[in-house]
Design a protein around this motif. Structure first.
Motif, short mmCIF file in Angstrom:
data_model
loop_
_atom_site.label_atom_id
_atom_site.label_comp_id
_atom_site.label_asym_id
_atom_site.label_seq_id
_atom_site.Cartn_x
_atom_site.Cartn_y
_atom_site.Cartn_z
N LEU A 400 0.80 -1.22 0.00
CA LEU A 400 0.00 0.00 0.00
C LEU A 400 0.83 1.27 0.00
O LEU A 400 0.33 2.34 -0.36
CB LEU A 400 -0.95 0.01 1.21
CG LEU A 400 -2.22 -0.83 1.04
CD1 LEU A 400 -2.89 -1.06 2.38
CD2 LEU A 400 -3.19 -0.19 0.05
N SER A 401 2.09 1.18 0.39
CA SER A 401 2.94 2.38 0.44
C SER A 401 4.14 2.30 -0.48
O SER A 401 5.08 3.09 -0.31
CB SER A 401 3.41 2.62 1.89
OG SER A 401 2.32 2.82 2.75
N SER A 435 -0.62 2.46 6.94
CA SER A 435 -1.74 1.55 6.71
C SER A 435 -1.73 0.44 7.75
O SER A 435 -0.68 0.06 8.27
CB SER A 435 -1.67 0.95 5.31
OG SER A 435 -0.49 0.19 5.14
N GLN A 437 -4.26 -3.28 8.86
CA GLN A 437 -5.42 -4.14 8.63
C GLN A 437 -6.15 -4.36 9.96
O GLN A 437 -5.52 -4.47 11.01
CB GLN A 437 -4.97 -5.48 8.05
CG GLN A 437 -6.07 -6.35 7.50
CD GLN A 437 -5.53 -7.62 6.88
OE1 GLN A 437 -4.56 -8.20 7.35
NE2 GLN A 437 -6.15 -8.08 5.79
N TRP A 451 -8.95 -2.63 5.50
CA TRP A 451 -7.72 -1.84 5.59
C TRP A 451 -8.07 -0.40 5.94
O TRP A 451 -9.09 0.14 5.49
CB TRP A 451 -6.96 -1.85 4.25
CG TRP A 451 -6.29 -3.14 3.95
CD1 TRP A 451 -6.77 -4.15 3.15
CD2 TRP A 451 -5.02 -3.58 4.42
NE1 TRP A 451 -5.87 -5.18 3.11
CE2 TRP A 451 -4.78 -4.87 3.87
CE3 TRP A 451 -4.05 -3.01 5.25
CZ2 TRP A 451 -3.62 -5.58 4.13
CZ3 TRP A 451 -2.89 -3.72 5.51
CH2 TRP A 451 -2.69 -4.99 4.96
N VAL A 453 -6.04 3.39 5.86
CA VAL A 453 -4.87 4.19 5.52
C VAL A 453 -5.05 5.57 6.13
O VAL A 453 -6.04 6.25 5.86
CB VAL A 453 -4.67 4.29 4.00
CG1 VAL A 453 -3.47 5.18 3.67
CG2 VAL A 453 -4.48 2.91 3.38
N ASN A 480 -3.22 -5.61 0.07
CA ASN A 480 -2.09 -4.76 0.43
C ASN A 480 -1.33 -4.50 -0.87
O ASN A 480 -0.31 -5.12 -1.15
CB ASN A 480 -1.22 -5.47 1.46
CG ASN A 480 -0.14 -4.57 2.03
OD1 ASN A 480 -0.05 -3.39 1.69
ND2 ASN A 480 0.70 -5.13 2.87
N GLN A 489 -3.68 6.06 -1.28
CA GLN A 489 -2.69 7.08 -0.91
C GLN A 489 -2.99 8.43 -1.56
O GLN A 489 -2.56 9.47 -1.05
CB GLN A 489 -1.28 6.61 -1.28
CG GLN A 489 -0.79 5.41 -0.49
CD GLN A 489 -0.55 5.71 0.98
OE1 GLN A 489 -0.60 6.86 1.41
NE2 GLN A 489 -0.28 4.67 1.76
#
Length: 695
Positions: A400-401, A435, A437, A451, A453, A480, A489
């Protein structure tokens, strides 16, 4: 289905030149939250291929050319130790699909540098690329034979050209030229699939040809197969393989002909590489999807993926092992309740390496061929494409990042090493939201995962507005994963917290969980979304429950329309991208009929009650939440009239609404500048109605 379907160091060595992956002269930006300009300018790493000697990894890097409003792909290589990074191709026509020759001295690839897509070969230790194929049609994909002497290539050809003395490709090229010169434009059809995804059908099919690398005639080896090889729109040459002796090909194809629009019957076929016999169906009794054939190194076992329920595109993909050539078949790891995406053998043939969705991640697994024992090698994030060498595996990994970068891991699960860092320079001043879960009790008290964020500018003690994202599919998952269209994001960078619930019907939680949405689109999933939002607001005190907007595409867009009528008082604003509005007209206007027929227990004229049970159009009198509607003209999966109709329902009732229309986009928004417009418009809508600010 394959879909069944992921940077380079700050200093790049190109010969004796030094460069960065970012555009020349690009100045470092001030620290800022991740935004759409960062998103579209990410360099996308893919297609890793380990050399035969295990020393090098060839891969592709896609960059964005904003001036041309498109992506451009080049080939690179890096040592298996992460050293010696080098750009291999610079031609403006681009290059993709790298494949090593058996001796490791050449790299084969696709490029349109000769004004059509053809196979080229590049000497890996220096020298100019050489054009290998010179065919009258574009080559859509290729597979190199084990001895390196032949190529299996896919081209779109007219079936009527079979038997023409001039050859099928040339006959097709001649017909296309005449068609371009004709005064008439009408196209006559006599069966469904008149259009698919974003393309109108014109009678051509993707077919397999075998071409000698040294030059010679293209032999049409898939004659008599009425389907596309590889499958369309998202299939690839992973659906085709040579037998280890190079004498035959095995490929996956659907040959339903008139039933194609409502059939998922893909079979495996074997055909001599010299075209001396017609293809033989190896799996005539299955009736469901069969794909991705892979041979063991000793040639004694054919592995492939197979579904068991005809008509269901989201059925579990089981691993089948077929003794070659006698045909005895067994299922590997049958009790492991995960649907496999990709697979390949270890060098000794004793292990299968696979990827599969698993509780919000897509890990890399090792499965013992003898016992079926499953071991997780890479646990977190999303593992995409991977390439197996003797002692190690090279794979693309994102989360995710972070966008995709290449990593290596030893085949025993030890020694993880990052090989590339392509976007390091671009991301050095970018701030991502953290992030995590979480889980909660959803429908029927069953555990559901989600999730969160955080905003990129997160500060303790502050309250933040919420972007509540709803995934499509509906048999899908946010995972993810670093997404290039629905990336949380981009909302984090704009000051929003994002929540993403993997409601009943999502993948990666067992097949029963996936199955549970069929026939219940507006039931269990809506309850999960309601309980998931409540759980998040209760768990995270920085979320502002009074400032929440909901957004979704495809099935997520359907859910936005459904929420507008079933949960009308919860959200300050809604965003509906390519969402289903009227189930009846959706059935009669979409192209892949197997999908609505499975989800609603038959065609509309037989199962109208099932379709109407969760039909948003029946509840527009309850709509009152401001909604932004977005649709693309080339979306043939959810036709544009669904978006038009939703906007009509909003405008006629005086509900604040806008309609963003893309005449050149399909079910997705792919062009860089359109993506920027999409994000700017969506965030302006959220800022206006959720934050209470005008952009």
């Amino acid at each position: 289905m394959q879909s069944l379907t992921f940077a380079l160091f700050a200093v790049l060595l190109v010969g004796s030149m030094v460069a960065t992956p970012a555009a020349a002269g690009e100045q470092a930006m001030e620290p800022h939250g991740f935004n759409v300009h960062d998103l579209v300018n990410m360099e996308r790493v893919g297609e890793p291929q380990v050399s035969p000697d295990g020393r090098w990894v060839a891969f592709s890097v896609r960059t964005t050319d904003l001036e041309e409003n498109r992506g451009q792909t080049a080939l690179w290589r890096v040592g298996i130790d992460g050293k010696g990074l080098q750009r291999l191709t610079t031609h403006p026509a681009g290059a993709s699909s790298p494949r090593w020759s058996p001796d490791g001295k050449h790299l084969y690839f696709l490029s349109s540098r000769s004004d059509s897509s053809q196979v080229w070969s590049l000497p890996i230790d220096g020298g100019e690329a050489r054009q290998v194929t010179d065919l009258p049609l574009d080559v859509a994909g290729f597979v190199l034979s084990p001895d390196g002497k032949s190529l299996a290539v896919s081209m779109d050809v007219y079936r009527e050209c079979a038997g023409e003395e001039k050859g099928v490709p040339q006959c097709t090229a001649d017909r296309l030229e005449k068609k371009a010169e004709a005064k008439t434009t009408g196209q006559l059809y006599d069966q469904l699939f008149i259009r698919h995804w974003d393309t109108w059908k014109d009678g051509r099919r993707g077919q397999l040809f075998v071409v000698p690398v040294a030059g010679g005639e293209a032999v049409h080896v898939s004659q008599g197969i009425a389907g596309d090889i590889p499958s369309k729109p998202f299939g690839d040459m992973g659906e085709v393989t040579f037998t280890p002796d190079g004498k035959s090909l095995v490929f996956s194809a659907r040959t339903s002909d008139r039933e194609e629009a409502w059939s998922t019957d893909f079979d495996l076929y074997q055909v001599p590489a010299d075209g001396s016999a017609a293809p033989t169906n190896l799996t005539p009794d299955n009736g469901a999807v069969i794909t991705h054939p892979v041979f063991s190194p000793d040639g004694k076992t054919l592995a492939y993926l197979a579904m068991r329920r005809p008509g269901f595109e989201a059925d579990r993909l089981y691993i089948q092992l077929r003794s070659w050539p006698d045909g005895k078949t067994r299922t590997l790891a049958e009790d492991w309740d995960r649907s496999v995406r990709g697979l390949d053998f270890s060098a000794d043939g004793k292990t299968l390496f696979v990827t599969a969705g698993d509780t919000g991640h897509v890990p890399l697994f090792a499965i013992d061929v003898a016992s079926g024992k499953v071991e997780k090698l890479v646990a977190e994030g999303t593992v995409g494409e991977f390439s197996v060498a003797k002692d190690h595996i090279v794979y693309g990994l994102d989360h995710l990042s972070a966008p995709v970068e290449l990593f290596r891991i030893n085949t025993d699960g030890s020694g993880v090493q990052q090989l590339t860092d392509v976007n390091a320079e671009r991301l050095k001043n970018v701030q991502f939201g953290e992030s995590e879960q979480f889980s909660f009790a959803g429908w029927n008290g069953e555990t559901v995962y989600a999730w969160l964020v955080k905003p990129a500018n997160f500060e303790e003690g502050k309250k933040y507005p919420v972007a509540f994202l709803i995934h499509g599919g509906p048999q899908g998952s946010f995972n993810n994963h670093f997404h290039y269209r629905w990336n949380p994001q981009t909302y984090a960078g704009a000051g929003y917290a994002s929540i993403m619930v993997d409601f009943h019907g999502s993948t990666g939680y067992g097949q029963d969980f996936t199955d549970s949405i069929s026939g219940d689109w507006g039931g269990k999933p809506l309850e999960d979304l309601q309980k998931g939002l409540a759980a998040a607001l209760d768990r995270y005190d920085f979320l502002d429950g009074d400032r929440v907007g909901a957004l979704g595409a495809s099935y997520g867009g359907f859910m936005i329309n459904w929420i507008a009528g079933q949960w009308p008082d919860r959200f300050r604003a809604l965003v509906n991208h390519d969402g289903v509005f009227d189930q009846r007209m959706m059935y009669y206007a979409t192209e892949e009929l197997w999908f609505p027929e499975w989800e609603n227990s038959g065609p509309y004229y037989e199962s109208a009650k099932e379709f109407e049970k969760h039909n948003p159009v029946l509840h527009v009198d309850q709509w009152k939440t401001p909604m932004l509607v977005i649709h693309g003209a080339l979306d043939f999966r959810v036709p544009e009239t669904q978006g038009f109709a939703a906007f009509t329902a909003l405008q006629r009732q005086g509900i604040p609404s806008q309609f963003l229309y893309f005449p050149d986009e399909n079910h997705w928004v792919l062009k860089p500048h359109n993506s920027i417009q999409w994000h700017d418009t969506v965030l302006a809508w959220l800022d206006r109605w959720v934050k209470g600010e005008e952009r």
